[in-house]
Design a protein around this motif. Structure first.
Motif, PDB file in Angstrom:
ATOM      1  N   VAL A 148       0.844  -1.194   0.000  1.00 52.99           N
ATOM      2  CA  VAL A 148       0.000   0.000   0.000  1.00 52.99           C
ATOM      3  C   VAL A 148       0.878   1.242   0.000  1.00 52.99           C
ATOM      4  O   VAL A 148       1.892   1.295   0.707  1.00 52.99           O
ATOM      5  N   LEU A 149       0.480   2.242  -0.782  1.00 58.27           N
ATOM      6  CA  LEU A 149       1.140   3.543  -0.742  1.00 58.27           C
ATOM      7  C   LEU A 149       0.133   4.590  -0.278  1.00 58.27           C
ATOM      8  O   LEU A 149      -0.987   4.650  -0.782  1.00 58.27           O
ATOM      9  N   ILE A 150       0.553   5.414   0.681  1.00 60.08           N
ATOM     10  CA  ILE A 150      -0.263   6.520   1.177  1.00 60.08           C
ATOM     11  C   ILE A 150       0.388   7.823   0.741  1.00 60.08           C
ATOM     12  O   ILE A 150       1.492   8.159   1.192  1.00 60.08           O
ATOM     13  N   ASN A 151      -0.260   8.544  -0.156  1.00 65.79           N
ATOM     14  CA  ASN A 151       0.246   9.855  -0.572  1.00 65.79           C
ATOM     15  C   ASN A 151      -0.307  10.915   0.377  1.00 65.79           C
ATOM     16  O   ASN A 151      -1.503  10.986   0.600  1.00 65.79           O
ATOM     17  N   GLY A 152       0.585  11.733   0.944  1.00 65.22           N
ATOM     18  CA  GLY A 152       0.178  12.668   1.989  1.00 65.22           C
ATOM     19  C   GLY A 152       0.123  11.972   3.331  1.00 65.22           C
ATOM     20  O   GLY A 152      -0.818  12.160   4.114  1.00 65.22           O
ATOM     21  N   ALA A 153       1.159  11.192   3.634  1.00 64.52           N
ATOM     22  CA  ALA A 153       1.145  10.321   4.811  1.00 64.52           C
ATOM     23  C   ALA A 153       1.231  11.070   6.131  1.00 64.52           C
ATOM     24  O   ALA A 153       0.950  10.492   7.186  1.00 64.52           O
ATOM     25  N   SER A 154       1.615  12.344   6.110  1.00 67.05           N
ATOM     26  CA  SER A 154       1.685  13.115   7.361  1.00 67.05           C
ATOM     27  C   SER A 154       0.459  13.997   7.561  1.00 67.05           C
ATOM     28  O   SER A 154       0.357  14.691   8.573  1.00 67.05           O
ATOM     29  N   SER A 155      -0.464  13.977   6.643  1.00 63.91           N
ATOM     30  CA  SER A 155      -1.685  14.796   6.756  1.00 63.91           C
ATOM     31  C   SER A 155      -2.615  14.208   7.804  1.00 63.91           C
ATOM     32  O   SER A 155      -2.363  13.121   8.351  1.00 63.91           O
ATOM     33  N   GLY A 171       0.882  -5.733   3.992  1.00 62.70           N
ATOM     34  CA  GLY A 171       2.205  -6.338   4.080  1.00 62.70           C
ATOM     35  C   GLY A 171       3.310  -5.314   4.111  1.00 62.70           C
ATOM     36  O   GLY A 171       4.332  -5.501   4.789  1.00 62.70           O
ATOM     37  N   GLU A 172       3.118  -4.230   3.359  1.00 63.34           N
ATOM     38  CA  GLU A 172       4.125  -3.167   3.322  1.00 63.34           C
ATOM     39  C   GLU A 172       3.408  -1.850   3.063  1.00 63.34           C
ATOM     40  O   GLU A 172       2.593  -1.743   2.147  1.00 63.34           O
ATOM     41  N   VAL A 173       3.720  -0.850   3.868  1.00 64.34           N
ATOM     42  CA  VAL A 173       3.121   0.467   3.725  1.00 64.34           C
ATOM     43  C   VAL A 173       4.213   1.474   3.404  1.00 64.34           C
ATOM     44  O   VAL A 173       5.187   1.603   4.147  1.00 64.34           O
ATOM     45  N   THR A 174       4.026   2.169   2.290  1.00 71.31           N
ATOM     46  CA  THR A 174       4.943   3.238   1.885  1.00 71.31           C
ATOM     47  C   THR A 174       4.246   4.570   2.098  1.00 71.31           C
ATOM     48  O   THR A 174       3.129   4.779   1.624  1.00 71.31           O
ATOM     49  N   GLY A 175       4.904   5.472   2.810  1.00 72.60           N
ATOM     50  CA  GLY A 175       4.352   6.793   3.055  1.00 72.60           C
ATOM     51  C   GLY A 175       5.071   7.844   2.238  1.00 72.60           C
ATOM     52  O   GLY A 175       6.301   7.878   2.208  1.00 72.60           O
ATOM     53  N   LYS A 186       7.586   7.568   9.844  1.00 70.48           N
ATOM     54  CA  LYS A 186       8.240   6.328  10.291  1.00 70.48           C
ATOM     55  C   LYS A 186       7.663   5.874  11.632  1.00 70.48           C
ATOM     56  O   LYS A 186       7.404   4.685  11.843  1.00 70.48           O
ATOM     57  N   SER A 187       7.456   6.834  12.534  1.00 69.57           N
ATOM     58  CA  SER A 187       6.959   6.493  13.872  1.00 69.57           C
ATOM     59  C   SER A 187       5.539   5.941  13.839  1.00 69.57           C
ATOM     60  O   SER A 187       5.118   5.248  14.771  1.00 69.57           O
ATOM     61  N   LEU A 188       4.803   6.233  12.768  1.00 70.21           N
ATOM     62  CA  LEU A 188       3.436   5.735  12.625  1.00 70.21           C
ATOM     63  C   LEU A 188       3.391   4.324  12.064  1.00 70.21           C
ATOM     64  O   LEU A 188       2.323   3.721  11.987  1.00 70.21           O
ATOM     65  N   GLY A 189       4.555   3.798  11.652  1.00 74.56           N
ATOM     66  CA  GLY A 189       4.627   2.417  11.205  1.00 74.56           C
ATOM     67  C   GLY A 189       4.907   2.203   9.738  1.00 74.56           C
ATOM     68  O   GLY A 189       4.880   1.055   9.264  1.00 74.56           O
ATOM     69  N   ALA A 190       5.176   3.276   8.985  1.00 70.61           N
ATOM     70  CA  ALA A 190       5.476   3.108   7.553  1.00 70.61           C
ATOM     71  C   ALA A 190       6.745   2.289   7.377  1.00 70.61           C
ATOM     72  O   ALA A 190       7.745   2.505   8.067  1.00 70.61           O
ATOM     73  N   ASP A 191       6.692   1.329   6.449  1.00 69.30           N
ATOM     74  CA  ASP A 191       7.854   0.483   6.178  1.00 69.30           C
ATOM     75  C   ASP A 191       8.854   1.171   5.264  1.00 69.30           C
ATOM     76  O   ASP A 191      10.062   0.937   5.359  1.00 69.30           O
ATOM     77  N   GLN A 192       8.339   2.002   4.373  1.00 75.41           N
ATOM     78  CA  GLN A 192       9.192   2.768   3.469  1.00 75.41           C
ATOM     79  C   GLN A 192       8.685   4.199   3.398  1.00 75.41           C
ATOM     80  O   GLN A 192       7.493   4.460   3.599  1.00 75.41           O
ATOM     81  N   ILE A 193       9.607   5.117   3.118  1.00 73.95           N
ATOM     82  CA  ILE A 193       9.265   6.530   2.994  1.00 73.95           C
ATOM     83  C   ILE A 193       9.740   7.034   1.637  1.00 73.95           C
ATOM     84  O   ILE A 193      10.856   6.741   1.200  1.00 73.95           O
TER      85      ILE A 193
END
Length: 315
Positions: A148-155, A171-175, A186-193
């Motif tokens: 999964v990719l979240i665009n705007g992951a800090s919003s 399985g894997e979250v990209t922020g 990263k602190s919210l659990g994103a596997d990749q940034i």
């Protein structure tokens, strides 16, 4: 009661702080003494007149959807709560009403605030967390193990989406975020940034099962190549031109476009509450303002740099 209100559409300068009538309740409603509410982009979009077909021309209007407060009065048929209960949710009025000392909520959509949240933290939850959950689970049809990719992951929505994607078993979250917000995501659990100032995520081909654009800054057409086979692209407030063409195009593609319209379901907010109580999900607050500084809070939100939620505290 003291409230923030406006008598015409415009920029944040139209917001006034003063007396407004205390709302009355129907049989199935609760009157809540509001201790905190939040600023969501939809609030200033309504205030500016951008959603005129929905918001109409009846004034004055009180902005704000998110309520966190205590029950002070119950309708004749409202039996699930008692005066003094700490509750949160969204106003019955689909365009606002929460930026005030008192507001109304339906009994069927109100939920008890988790014990480990104060009122300010609780006010950060309803609209954004429900949007994230329904976008990922219902529109995005997230399956355990997917990328999964979240665009705007800090919003506001994005910060919940990163955590909820993990709670749903991604399985894997990209922020995707700016440089200054990398450590938060990263602190919210994103596997990749992905730092959007350094890289355009749409250049990563065939990489994700689900892309959730929590800030509507990309488009389906731009992001389509980044989706895997049978991938889904979900957006919040979409570009209408992109949606019109994108929906038509996705009919003939295995990669689908979905748009999220948040539903204030109590069962969904209860699920989110359970995750909050166990520490799987937490609200992120960028800044708090007193109610009489609501115009400053709206301006800050419109700048688009907040990490997490902007809160109005009502003493």
């Amino acid at each position: 009661m003291k409230a923030i209100y406006y008598e015409k559409y415009g920029n944040a300068d139209v917001l006034q702080y003063g007396e407004q009538p205390k709302p009355t309740i129907k049989d199935n409603q609760l009157l809540v003494r509001v201790h905190a509410t939040s600023i969501n982009p939809v609030d200033w979009k309504i205030r500016s007149g951008k959603l005129l077909p929905i918001s109409g021309l009846k004034f004055p209007k009180i902005p704000g959807r998110d309520i966190a407060g205590e029950v002070v009065e119950l309708g004749n048929k409202a039996l699930a709560f008692e005066p003094g209960d700490r509750v949160y949710g969204m106003t019955d009025n689909g365009i606002g009403g929460a930026s005030a000392e008192y507001a109304v909520i339906s009994e069927e959509t109100a939920v008890l605030i988790p014990q480990n949240l104060n009122y300010a933290q609780a006010a950060a939850v309803p609209l954004t967390a429900l949007t994230a959950l329904q976008a990922l689970r219902d529109k995005g049809e997230l399956v355990q193990g997917e990328k999964v990719l979240i665009n705007g992951a800090s919003s506001g929505v994005g910060s919940f989406a990163v955590q909820i994607a993990k709670a749903l078993g991604a399985g894997e979250v990209t922020g995707v975020c700016s440089t200054s917000h990398i450590e938060l995501v990263k602190s919210l659990g994103a596997d990749q940034i992905i730092d959007h100032k350094e890289e355009d995520f749409t250049h990563r081909k065939d990489s994700y099962d689900l892309i959730f654009d929590a800030v509507a800054k990309s488009t389906y057409l731009d992001s389509k190549a980044s989706l895997r086979e049978d991938g889904r692209y979900v957006t919040t407030v979409p570009d209408l031109k992109d949606v019109a063409f994108g929906f038509a195009l996705s009919v003939f593609s295995d990669k689908k476009l979905k748009a999220i319209l948040t539903d204030d379901k109590a069962e969904d907010l209860k699920l989110i509450s359970s995750w909050i109580e166990t520490g799987k999900v937490k609200p992120v607050i960028d800044k708090e303002f007193p109610l009489n500084k609501a115009a400053d809070a709206h301006r800050y939100s419109e700048e688009g740099h907040a990490a997490g939620k902007i809160i109005l505290v009502i003493e």
